[in-house]
Write a protein that holds these residues in place. Structure first.
Motif, PDB file in Angstrom:
ATOM      1  N   HIS A  17      43.823 -10.168  -9.404  1.00  0.00           N
ATOM      2  CA  HIS A  17      44.968  -9.266  -9.360  1.00  0.00           C
ATOM      3  C   HIS A  17      44.713  -8.009 -10.185  1.00  0.00           C
ATOM      4  CE1 HIS A  17      46.888 -12.464  -7.382  1.00  0.00           C
ATOM      5  NE2 HIS A  17      47.271 -13.155  -8.435  1.00  0.00           N
ATOM      6  N   ALA A  18      45.512  -6.965  -9.885  1.00  0.00           N
ATOM      7  CA  ALA A  18      45.589  -5.759 -10.712  1.00  0.00           C
ATOM      8  C   ALA A  18      44.234  -5.093 -10.930  1.00  0.00           C
ATOM      9  CB  ALA A  18      46.243  -6.105 -12.063  1.00  0.00           C
ATOM     10  N   LEU A  19      43.444  -4.981  -9.874  1.00  0.00           N
ATOM     11  CA  LEU A  19      42.151  -4.302  -9.993  1.00  0.00           C
ATOM     12  C   LEU A  19      42.340  -2.799  -9.761  1.00  0.00           C
ATOM     13  CD1 LEU A  19      39.858  -6.768  -8.007  1.00  0.00           C
ATOM     14  CD2 LEU A  19      40.104  -6.534 -10.478  1.00  0.00           C
ATOM     15  N   ALA A  20      41.648  -2.002 -10.556  1.00  0.00           N
ATOM     16  CA  ALA A  20      41.654  -0.532 -10.423  1.00  0.00           C
ATOM     17  C   ALA A  20      43.080   0.007 -10.412  1.00  0.00           C
ATOM     18  CB  ALA A  20      40.897  -0.106  -9.165  1.00  0.00           C
ATOM     19  N   VAL A  21      43.838  -0.391 -11.418  1.00  0.00           N
ATOM     20  CA  VAL A  21      45.253  -0.007 -11.512  1.00  0.00           C
ATOM     21  C   VAL A  21      45.429   1.124 -12.517  1.00  0.00           C
ATOM     22  CG1 VAL A  21      47.484  -0.805 -12.375  1.00  0.00           C
ATOM     23  CG2 VAL A  21      46.189  -2.215 -10.797  1.00  0.00           C
ATOM     24  N   GLY A  22      46.278   2.066 -12.182  1.00  0.00           N
ATOM     25  CA  GLY A  22      46.652   3.122 -13.125  1.00  0.00           C
ATOM     26  C   GLY A  22      45.574   4.167 -13.337  1.00  0.00           C
ATOM     27  N   LEU A  23      44.697   4.346 -12.365  1.00  0.00           N
ATOM     28  CA  LEU A  23      43.641   5.358 -12.520  1.00  0.00           C
ATOM     29  C   LEU A  23      44.240   6.761 -12.432  1.00  0.00           C
ATOM     30  CD1 LEU A  23      42.037   2.802 -12.040  1.00  0.00           C
ATOM     31  CD2 LEU A  23      40.458   4.098 -10.645  1.00  0.00           C
ATOM     32  N   SER A  35      35.441  -9.053 -17.364  1.00  0.00           N
ATOM     33  CA  SER A  35      36.854  -9.316 -17.096  1.00  0.00           C
ATOM     34  C   SER A  35      37.513  -8.152 -16.357  1.00  0.00           C
ATOM     35  CB  SER A  35      37.591  -9.555 -18.407  1.00  0.00           C
ATOM     36  OG  SER A  35      37.624  -8.342 -19.149  1.00  0.00           O
ATOM     37  N   VAL A  36      38.672  -8.443 -15.768  1.00  0.00           N
ATOM     38  CA  VAL A  36      39.478  -7.413 -15.113  1.00  0.00           C
ATOM     39  C   VAL A  36      39.879  -6.353 -16.139  1.00  0.00           C
ATOM     40  CG1 VAL A  36      41.690  -6.954 -13.988  1.00  0.00           C
ATOM     41  CG2 VAL A  36      40.345  -8.976 -13.348  1.00  0.00           C
ATOM     42  N   ARG A  37      40.205  -6.809 -17.331  1.00  0.00           N
ATOM     43  CA  ARG A  37      40.629  -5.877 -18.381  1.00  0.00           C
ATOM     44  C   ARG A  37      39.495  -4.905 -18.727  1.00  0.00           C
ATOM     45  NH1 ARG A  37      44.691  -7.684 -23.018  1.00  0.00           N
ATOM     46  NH2 ARG A  37      45.822  -7.976 -21.081  1.00  0.00           N
ATOM     47  N   ALA A  38      38.265  -5.416 -18.781  1.00  0.00           N
ATOM     48  CA  ALA A  38      37.116  -4.551 -19.080  1.00  0.00           C
ATOM     49  C   ALA A  38      36.932  -3.522 -17.968  1.00  0.00           C
ATOM     50  CB  ALA A  38      35.850  -5.391 -19.240  1.00  0.00           C
ATOM     51  N   LEU A  39      37.135  -3.954 -16.720  1.00  0.00           N
ATOM     52  CA  LEU A  39      37.005  -3.021 -15.592  1.00  0.00           C
ATOM     53  C   LEU A  39      38.060  -1.925 -15.683  1.00  0.00           C
ATOM     54  CD1 LEU A  39      35.895  -2.124 -12.823  1.00  0.00           C
ATOM     55  CD2 LEU A  39      37.550  -3.682 -11.764  1.00  0.00           C
ATOM     56  N   ASN A  40      39.320  -2.327 -15.890  1.00  0.00           N
ATOM     57  CA  ASN A  40      40.387  -1.327 -15.936  1.00  0.00           C
ATOM     58  C   ASN A  40      40.225  -0.398 -17.134  1.00  0.00           C
ATOM     59  OD1 ASN A  40      41.655  -1.907 -13.509  1.00  0.00           O
ATOM     60  ND2 ASN A  40      42.909  -3.528 -14.414  1.00  0.00           N
ATOM     61  N   LEU A  60      37.346   0.570 -18.422  1.00  0.00           N
ATOM     62  CA  LEU A  60      36.302   1.521 -18.006  1.00  0.00           C
ATOM     63  C   LEU A  60      36.893   2.614 -17.115  1.00  0.00           C
ATOM     64  CD1 LEU A  60      33.232   2.315 -17.543  1.00  0.00           C
ATOM     65  CD2 LEU A  60      33.351   0.830 -15.538  1.00  0.00           C
ATOM     66  N   LEU A  61      37.757   2.166 -16.173  1.00  0.00           N
ATOM     67  CA  LEU A  61      38.292   3.093 -15.169  1.00  0.00           C
ATOM     68  C   LEU A  61      39.357   4.029 -15.746  1.00  0.00           C
ATOM     69  CD1 LEU A  61      38.503   0.684 -12.099  1.00  0.00           C
ATOM     70  CD2 LEU A  61      36.783   2.438 -12.553  1.00  0.00           C
ATOM     71  N   HIS A  62      39.749   3.807 -16.969  1.00  0.00           N
ATOM     72  CA  HIS A  62      40.705   4.713 -17.605  1.00  0.00           C
ATOM     73  C   HIS A  62      40.014   5.840 -18.367  1.00  0.00           C
ATOM     74  CE1 HIS A  62      44.232   1.695 -17.182  1.00  0.00           C
ATOM     75  NE2 HIS A  62      43.885   2.277 -16.058  1.00  0.00           N
ATOM     76  N   ASP A  63      38.689   5.907 -18.250  1.00  0.00           N
ATOM     77  CA  ASP A  63      37.957   7.056 -18.800  1.00  0.00           C
ATOM     78  C   ASP A  63      38.373   8.303 -18.006  1.00  0.00           C
ATOM     79  OD1 ASP A  63      36.078   9.102 -19.184  1.00  0.00           O
ATOM     80  OD2 ASP A  63      34.515   7.657 -19.726  1.00  0.00           O
ATOM     81  N   PRO A  64      38.925   9.309 -18.683  1.00  0.00           N
ATOM     82  CA  PRO A  64      39.486  10.467 -17.967  1.00  0.00           C
ATOM     83  C   PRO A  64      38.444  11.338 -17.271  1.00  0.00           C
ATOM     84  CG  PRO A  64      39.530  10.825 -20.335  1.00  0.00           C
ATOM     85  CD  PRO A  64      39.083   9.418 -20.133  1.00  0.00           C
ATOM     86  N   HIS A  65      37.147  11.071 -17.500  1.00  0.00           N
ATOM     87  CA  HIS A  65      36.133  11.903 -16.855  1.00  0.00           C
ATOM     88  C   HIS A  65      35.807  11.445 -15.438  1.00  0.00           C
ATOM     89  CE1 HIS A  65      35.486  12.489 -21.227  1.00  0.00           C
ATOM     90  NE2 HIS A  65      35.428  13.758 -20.826  1.00  0.00           N
ATOM     91  N   THR A  93      25.995   5.387 -10.383  1.00  0.00           N
ATOM     92  CA  THR A  93      27.046   4.444  -9.995  1.00  0.00           C
ATOM     93  C   THR A  93      26.927   3.204 -10.870  1.00  0.00           C
ATOM     94  OG1 THR A  93      27.032   5.217  -7.719  1.00  0.00           O
ATOM     95  CG2 THR A  93      27.952   3.045  -8.104  1.00  0.00           C
ATOM     96  N   HIS A  94      28.016   2.931 -11.616  1.00  0.00           N
ATOM     97  CA  HIS A  94      28.026   1.701 -12.421  1.00  0.00           C
ATOM     98  C   HIS A  94      28.123   0.502 -11.492  1.00  0.00           C
ATOM     99  CE1 HIS A  94      28.956   3.664 -16.285  1.00  0.00           C
ATOM    100  NE2 HIS A  94      29.765   4.445 -15.597  1.00  0.00           N
ATOM    101  N   SER A  95      27.542  -0.600 -11.895  1.00  0.00           N
ATOM    102  CA  SER A  95      27.726  -1.864 -11.191  1.00  0.00           C
ATOM    103  C   SER A  95      28.553  -2.766 -12.082  1.00  0.00           C
ATOM    104  CB  SER A  95      26.369  -2.506 -10.951  1.00  0.00           C
ATOM    105  OG  SER A  95      26.155  -2.599  -9.606  1.00  0.00           O
TER     106      SER A  95
END
Lengths: 230, 305
Positions: A41-47, A16-21, A23-28, A7-9
């Motif tokens: 705003h806009a956390l964990a969007v477009g997963l 930044s929010v951009r760095a989080l999103n 990371l979360l766009h990794d298709p695996h 589990t990543h922390s």
């Protein structure tokens, strides 16, 4: 489900929010625990992968928007537009949600354990929304498909101009919107309510306590004589 | 879009940090309102028998007022000693007697000076610029007090000017900040002008402030005046109203303008977005909720007349 045991922390006071999103766009997919969201705003969007995301605190607008496949948990409250246009997966909020929670959501399950404010499930297109508390005015406005299940009360104008979506409310309904009527609860409804409560992890409510609301299909657009106008 | 914030300190010992905390909240709301900012702080009561006035020279071409000369003239007119402090084009005056007498003298003898607020404890600072620039210019972070409300403005209905910035005074120790837009402000402004309420701008929010001033003048309680907004104002609003004792909050029944409230043992806060509240100490453990549409909320016995 995430295949990785790691589990990543992620600390939003450091990154930044951009760095989080990004990371979360990794298709695996994978698992991430995010601390200090601080209402961003806009956390964990477009997963669009089997991520497990835990947001440890209150989140801002449009959290989990357009979600597909991912399981996103908010250990706090959420701002406007939670899980807007969700396609699949599960979004669960342990606090309250602001306006337009689950708006236009096509699929998946949205669970709000607290209250959801005005316009919950507006223009719902197929998702299931379970609210442990109450919903505000104009909830499920023009909802086309899917289910809104409310364990508490509903505000004014519930289900105005409803299409095929179905609403279940356990508490008091302040008023029904245009063309929304109470309908008989049958055995399919009871099974559906029981299943949704179990999926949402909500105890202490039984299916028979709910009332069903749906479209009377008497508005202009439901009359075959007007079909040529569309 | 605009940002509003309010902070009421339940623990008086935190008073030294009021300006700093409110500045922090408003700076976090900069992208809701980047063109001007303002605050009303409740602090430093006027001595008995005195009134406190928040003055500013709003004419952008003027270098400022000769505050000492104004103080002398005003002191002669009210037959008592006037004191004042200045800050970035603003001056806080302590004047013996009542606000009406002082205001009448000022409008006659110092027409370039605007009275932005008056009462026993209110001080209003506002101007154009990003919230950080404006609040730094006024040194808000260094000011102590019991409570305050503030605003970051993104102008929609009128020009970006100091006069169009919030808060707007609505009477003694009262002021309003507004997020939203009103549709019937032109008609309502004309109606209120007939009732003797004066307006300095085309700003819709000033009309809301004028409406409250009028209702309060006619004997309504603050709660009645705010409830009247639900019937008489057409448009969108989240209002925060500052009073000598605290603040009140009201959202229109449609509620498309946001608001979040939070409370701990030490403070009560309102903000347009939770981001601004997150900056306060103890926010993570605060009880937070969204104020319901069409319902008047108040803190610190704000509605006790």
């Amino acid at each position: 489900m995430a295949t990785t045991a790691e589990t990543h922390s992620f600390d939003l006071r450091v990154e930044s929010v951009r760095a989080l999103n990004a990371l979360l766009h990794d298709p695996h997919g994978g698992a991430v625990r995010v601390c200090h969201p601080d209402g961003a705003h806009a956390l964990a969007v477009g997963l669009n992968a089997p991520w497990e995301v835990e947001l440890d605190g209150h989140v801002g607008y449009y959290c989990a928007g357009m979600n597909a496949q991912a399981q996103i948990t908010v250990r706090g409250s959420a701002g406007v537009g939670l899980a807007e246009n969700m396609m699949s997966g599960r979004v669960e909020v342990f606090g309250n949600a602001s306006g337009a929670a689950g708006a236009t959501a096509h699929g998946g399950l949205l669970v709000v354990h607290g209250d959801a404010a005005a316009r919950a499930g507006i223009s719902l297109k197929g998702a299931a929304i379970v609210v442990g508390g109450s919903v505000g005015h104009m909830s499920a406005f023009m909802a086309q498909s899917g289910t809104l299940l409310v364990c508490g009360d509903a505000g004014e104008g519930l289900g105005d101009s409803l299409y095929e979506a179905v609403i279940y409310v356990r508490g008091r309904v302040a008023s029904l919107g245009a063309d929304c009527v109470e309908q008989e609860l049958d055995s399919d409804d009871l099974a559906r309510i029981t299943r949704l409560l179990a999926e949402a992890g909500i105890d202490g409510a039984s299916a028979a306590e709910f009332r069903r609301y749906g479209s009377a299909r008497e508005l202009y657009n439901f009359h075959v004589d007007n079909a040529g106008s569309y | 879009m605009c940002g509003i914030a309010g902070l009421y300190l339940k623990t008086p010992a935190l008073g030294d940090r009021l300006g700093a905390e409110l500045s922090k909240m408003l700076t976090l709301l900069s992208d809701r309102g980047p063109d001007s900012a303002g605050v009303a702080l409740y602090r430093d009561p006027a001595p008995p028998g005195h009134v406190k006035l928040s003055l500013q020279v709003i004419d952008g071409t003027s270098p400022g007022a000769d505050w000492a000369a104004i103080s002398d003239g005003l002191g002669e007119a009210v037959a008592g000693p006037v004191s004042f402090e200045t800050c970035a084009g603003h001056a806080i005056f302590f004047v013996p007697g009542d606000a009406a007498t002082a205001q009448a003298w000022l409008s006659h003898h110092a027409p370039a000076v605007s009275v932005m607020g008056s009462g026993q404890v209110i001080e209003i600072y506002k101007g154009v610029g990003t919230p950080r620039e404006a609040l730094d210019r006024f040194g808000i972070s260094g000011l102590a007090g019991s409570h305050g409300i503030g605003h970051t403005r993104m102008a929609t209905e009128s020009r970006v000017t100091t006069e169009g910035s919030h808060p707007f005074s609505t009477g003694a120790d009262l002021c309003l900040v507004h997020n939203g837009s009103l549709s019937n402000h032109n008609r309502l402004r004309r109606d209120l002008q007939r009732e003797g309420i004066a307006f300095g701008t085309d700003c819709d929010s000033e009309v809301a402030a004028g409406y409250l001033t009028w209702r309060l003048r006619e004997g309504a309680t603050l709660e009645q005046a705010l409830e009247g907004c639900l019937a008489d104002l057409d448009g969108f609003f989240t209002f925060a109203v500052g009073t000598a004792e605290g603040f009140a909050v009201l959202r229109d029944p449609i509620a498309c303008k946001p608001a979040v409230m939070a409370e701990t043992d030490d403070w009560v806060a309102i903000a347009s977005e939770y981001r601004a509240i997150a900056a306060l100490e103890g926010a993570e453990d605060a009880e937070t909720w969204e104020p319901e549409p069409g319902r008047v909320y108040s803190w610190g016995s704000a509605l006790v007349a």
